[in-house]
Write a protein that holds these residues in place. Sequence first.
Motif, PDB file in Angstrom:
ATOM      1  N   GLY A 123       0.697  -1.236  -0.076  1.00  0.00           N
ATOM      2  CA  GLY A 123       0.033   0.002  -0.015  1.00  0.00           C
ATOM      3  C   GLY A 123       0.800   1.346   0.026  1.00  0.00           C
ATOM      4  O   GLY A 123       0.613   2.233  -0.642  1.00  0.00           O
ATOM      5  N   LYS A 124       1.805   1.249   0.791  1.00  0.00           N
ATOM      6  CA  LYS A 124       2.764   2.538   0.894  1.00  0.00           C
ATOM      7  C   LYS A 124       3.522   2.551  -0.410  1.00  0.00           C
ATOM      8  O   LYS A 124       3.319   3.609  -0.874  1.00  0.00           O
ATOM      9  N   GLY A 125       3.696   1.517  -1.016  1.00  0.00           N
ATOM     10  CA  GLY A 125       4.673   1.615  -2.524  1.00  0.00           C
ATOM     11  C   GLY A 125       3.713   2.058  -3.464  1.00  0.00           C
ATOM     12  O   GLY A 125       4.045   3.103  -4.138  1.00  0.00           O
ATOM     13  N   ILE A 126       2.456   1.878  -3.385  1.00  0.00           N
ATOM     14  CA  ILE A 126       1.299   2.527  -4.358  1.00  0.00           C
ATOM     15  C   ILE A 126       1.322   3.805  -4.124  1.00  0.00           C
ATOM     16  O   ILE A 126       1.201   4.253  -5.254  1.00  0.00           O
ATOM     17  N   ILE A 127       1.322   4.056  -3.003  1.00  0.00           N
ATOM     18  CA  ILE A 127       1.014   5.411  -2.752  1.00  0.00           C
ATOM     19  C   ILE A 127       2.570   6.361  -3.201  1.00  0.00           C
ATOM     20  O   ILE A 127       2.368   7.203  -3.886  1.00  0.00           O
ATOM     21  N   ASP A 128       3.521   5.754  -2.693  1.00  0.00           N
ATOM     22  CA  ASP A 128       4.774   6.514  -3.003  1.00  0.00           C
ATOM     23  C   ASP A 128       4.701   6.638  -4.526  1.00  0.00           C
ATOM     24  O   ASP A 128       5.572   7.443  -4.928  1.00  0.00           O
ATOM     25  N   GLY A 129       4.302   5.551  -5.114  1.00  0.00           N
ATOM     26  CA  GLY A 129       4.699   5.566  -6.566  1.00  0.00           C
ATOM     27  C   GLY A 129       3.474   6.374  -7.381  1.00  0.00           C
ATOM     28  O   GLY A 129       3.679   6.523  -8.694  1.00  0.00           O
ATOM     29  N   GLY A 130       2.945   7.130  -6.555  1.00  0.00           N
ATOM     30  CA  GLY A 130       1.763   8.163  -7.353  1.00  0.00           C
ATOM     31  C   GLY A 130       0.636   7.694  -7.815  1.00  0.00           C
ATOM     32  O   GLY A 130      -0.176   8.428  -8.612  1.00  0.00           O
ATOM     33  N   ASN A 131       0.301   6.212  -7.532  1.00  0.00           N
ATOM     34  CA  ASN A 131      -0.842   5.585  -7.927  1.00  0.00           C
ATOM     35  C   ASN A 131      -2.235   5.558  -7.097  1.00  0.00           C
ATOM     36  O   ASN A 131      -3.129   5.003  -7.474  1.00  0.00           O
ATOM     37  N   ALA A 132      -1.889   6.033  -5.913  1.00  0.00           N
ATOM     38  CA  ALA A 132      -2.764   6.079  -5.192  1.00  0.00           C
ATOM     39  C   ALA A 132      -2.679   7.024  -4.089  1.00  0.00           C
ATOM     40  O   ALA A 132      -1.606   7.735  -3.736  1.00  0.00           O
ATOM     41  N   LYS A 133      -3.798   7.862  -3.517  1.00  0.00           N
ATOM     42  CA  LYS A 133      -3.802   8.702  -2.387  1.00  0.00           C
ATOM     43  C   LYS A 133      -4.363   8.069  -0.917  1.00  0.00           C
ATOM     44  O   LYS A 133      -3.660   8.337   0.062  1.00  0.00           O
ATOM     45  N   LYS A 134      -5.325   7.092  -1.156  1.00  0.00           N
ATOM     46  CA  LYS A 134      -5.684   6.459  -0.020  1.00  0.00           C
ATOM     47  C   LYS A 134      -6.008   4.773  -0.273  1.00  0.00           C
ATOM     48  O   LYS A 134      -6.645   4.595  -1.274  1.00  0.00           O
ATOM     49  N   VAL A 135      -5.467   4.246   0.535  1.00  0.00           N
ATOM     50  CA  VAL A 135      -5.186   2.659   0.387  1.00  0.00           C
ATOM     51  C   VAL A 135      -5.829   2.240   1.955  1.00  0.00           C
ATOM     52  O   VAL A 135      -5.410   2.613   2.729  1.00  0.00           O
ATOM     53  N   LEU A 136      -6.790   1.075   1.757  1.00  0.00           N
ATOM     54  CA  LEU A 136      -7.129   0.300   2.869  1.00  0.00           C
ATOM     55  C   LEU A 136      -6.600  -1.026   2.921  1.00  0.00           C
ATOM     56  O   LEU A 136      -6.394  -1.973   1.979  1.00  0.00           O
ATOM     57  N   VAL A 137      -5.698  -1.026   3.894  1.00  0.00           N
ATOM     58  CA  VAL A 137      -5.150  -2.538   4.103  1.00  0.00           C
ATOM     59  C   VAL A 137      -5.468  -3.173   5.339  1.00  0.00           C
ATOM     60  O   VAL A 137      -6.021  -2.443   6.346  1.00  0.00           O
ATOM     61  N   ILE A 138      -5.548  -4.388   5.244  1.00  0.00           N
ATOM     62  CA  ILE A 138      -6.441  -5.165   6.160  1.00  0.00           C
ATOM     63  C   ILE A 138      -5.517  -6.462   6.180  1.00  0.00           C
ATOM     64  O   ILE A 138      -5.074  -7.017   5.517  1.00  0.00           O
ATOM     65  N   GLY A 139      -5.777  -6.977   7.631  1.00  0.00           N
ATOM     66  CA  GLY A 139      -5.188  -8.356   8.069  1.00  0.00           C
ATOM     67  C   GLY A 139      -6.425  -9.063   8.591  1.00  0.00           C
ATOM     68  O   GLY A 139      -7.134  -8.605   9.547  1.00  0.00           O
ATOM     69  N   ALA A 140      -6.670 -10.200   7.983  1.00  0.00           N
ATOM     70  CA  ALA A 140      -8.138 -10.774   8.484  1.00  0.00           C
ATOM     71  C   ALA A 140      -7.912 -12.204   8.368  1.00  0.00           C
ATOM     72  O   ALA A 140      -7.451 -12.874   7.335  1.00  0.00           O
ATOM     73  N   GLU A 141      -8.525 -13.146   9.252  1.00  0.00           N
ATOM     74  CA  GLU A 141      -8.345 -14.240   9.364  1.00  0.00           C
ATOM     75  C   GLU A 141      -9.521 -15.121   9.943  1.00  0.00           C
ATOM     76  O   GLU A 141     -10.280 -14.683  10.942  1.00  0.00           O
ATOM     77  N   THR A 142      -9.742 -16.255   9.293  1.00  0.00           N
ATOM     78  CA  THR A 142     -10.562 -17.278  10.201  1.00  0.00           C
ATOM     79  C   THR A 142      -9.883 -18.467  10.344  1.00  0.00           C
ATOM     80  O   THR A 142     -10.410 -19.708   9.631  1.00  0.00           O
ATOM     81  N   LEU A 143      -9.082 -18.410  11.183  1.00  0.00           N
ATOM     82  CA  LEU A 143      -8.259 -19.668  11.243  1.00  0.00           C
ATOM     83  C   LEU A 143      -8.718 -20.877  11.911  1.00  0.00           C
ATOM     84  O   LEU A 143      -8.287 -21.922  11.599  1.00  0.00           O
ATOM     85  N   SER A 144      -9.989 -20.586  12.578  1.00  0.00           N
ATOM     86  CA  SER A 144     -10.767 -21.923  13.139  1.00  0.00           C
ATOM     87  C   SER A 144     -11.084 -22.996  11.815  1.00  0.00           C
ATOM     88  O   SER A 144     -11.226 -23.869  12.173  1.00  0.00           O
ATOM     89  N   THR A 145     -11.298 -22.158  10.676  1.00  0.00           N
ATOM     90  CA  THR A 145     -11.605 -22.924   9.600  1.00  0.00           C
ATOM     91  C   THR A 145     -10.388 -23.989   9.199  1.00  0.00           C
ATOM     92  O   THR A 145     -10.713 -24.912   8.452  1.00  0.00           O
TER      93      THR A 145
END
Length: 325
Positions: A123-145
């Motif tokens: 996400g940082k790289g995409i912003i640094d490269g000028g291709n985005a201003k706002k990026v939503l980054v997520i870490g998500a798991e359903t490890l019980s599965t």
Amino acid sequence: MSFVRFLGTGSAAPEKVLANADLEKIVDTSDEWIQTRTGIRERRIADPGTATSDIAYDACVRALESASVDPVDLDAIIVGTVTPDYLFPSTACILQSRLGARHIMAFDVLAGCSGFMYALQAGKGIIDGGNAKKVLVIGAETLSTIMDFQDRSTCILFGDGAGAAVLSESDTPGIMSITMGANGSQWELLYMPGGGSRIPASEESIRNRSHFLKMAGQEVFKEAVKAIESSSLEAIRLADLTPDDIDLFIPHQANYRILEAVRKRIGLPVEKVFSNLDRYGNTSSASVPIALDEAVRSGRVKKDDKILISVFGAGFTWGAAVVNW
Ligand code: ACO
């Protein structure tokens, strides 16, 4: 000069609590063994039918609210997960649709428990490269599965949850450094054998319990301590700081003994380490963003604090970052 900052964070977890006492009824273990060896008291477990995007959606809504950002203003969505809703399409695409975002780029990264940090770097790289201003980054798991509730050495460790953060282009410093790494030579120490192209689903793969996480705990423990220590020190160095400058350390919540070993090696006092491991267990990619969100919302993080975050996971993969909050 432009920088990348965190604008807001959010997290979510299923309501259902699986306490150590509940696990005593499922496998040959004890609350005392689990607490002594790991520091975990309970973890959250999703109801059957709940997928990773369902938990992630709630975390995303909270992160967007805290950032005061409308989903239509996002330029990219990146999800770190080892338990996507489907192998394809990506969980990021499912979230893009549910959130009502525009037709922006959306993709998952697979980096074991390091997924959030890899998503952050992307996400940082995409912003640094000028291709985005706002990026939503997520870490998500359903490890019980993917937990084998016949394997007491793994099923006691993991839990479900999600954390999200909105990144934005900024005139003032935010992410001061990031360092990442991987070493694939020891991949068999932590993996899931079935469900990919090597061992597709079959009656035999199910009989062999191949669709569950396998881990050589002691070896993983040693590698985790080494990698978290070295990447954390590297991130501090790259930020032109010393360990004394760090206000709060938010490490991957895997095992309190790993946290303690790393804390001592880096030379940080106990009160500078944030941990919610006792309540969530190891939520893999979700562990750091959930902890970060709890630290922010509980007032442990203040403006201009220097936050060190670090991760380690299957691959092996690792990473650390220093953030000016
Ligand atoms: N309850 C009771 N006894 C158990 C349990 C349990 N749940 N699990 C294992 N044991 C037994 C073992 O069978 C063994 O018995 P034995 O001596 O009769 O053979 C004994 O306890 C000791 O087992 P060890 O594996 O040596 O225990 P250890 O102290 O290493 O703790 C643990 C195991 C908790 C898994 C530890 O190795 C660990 O935390 N490793 C790191 C794992 C981790 O954090 N992975 C994630 C990092 S990467 C990521 O997040 C994906």
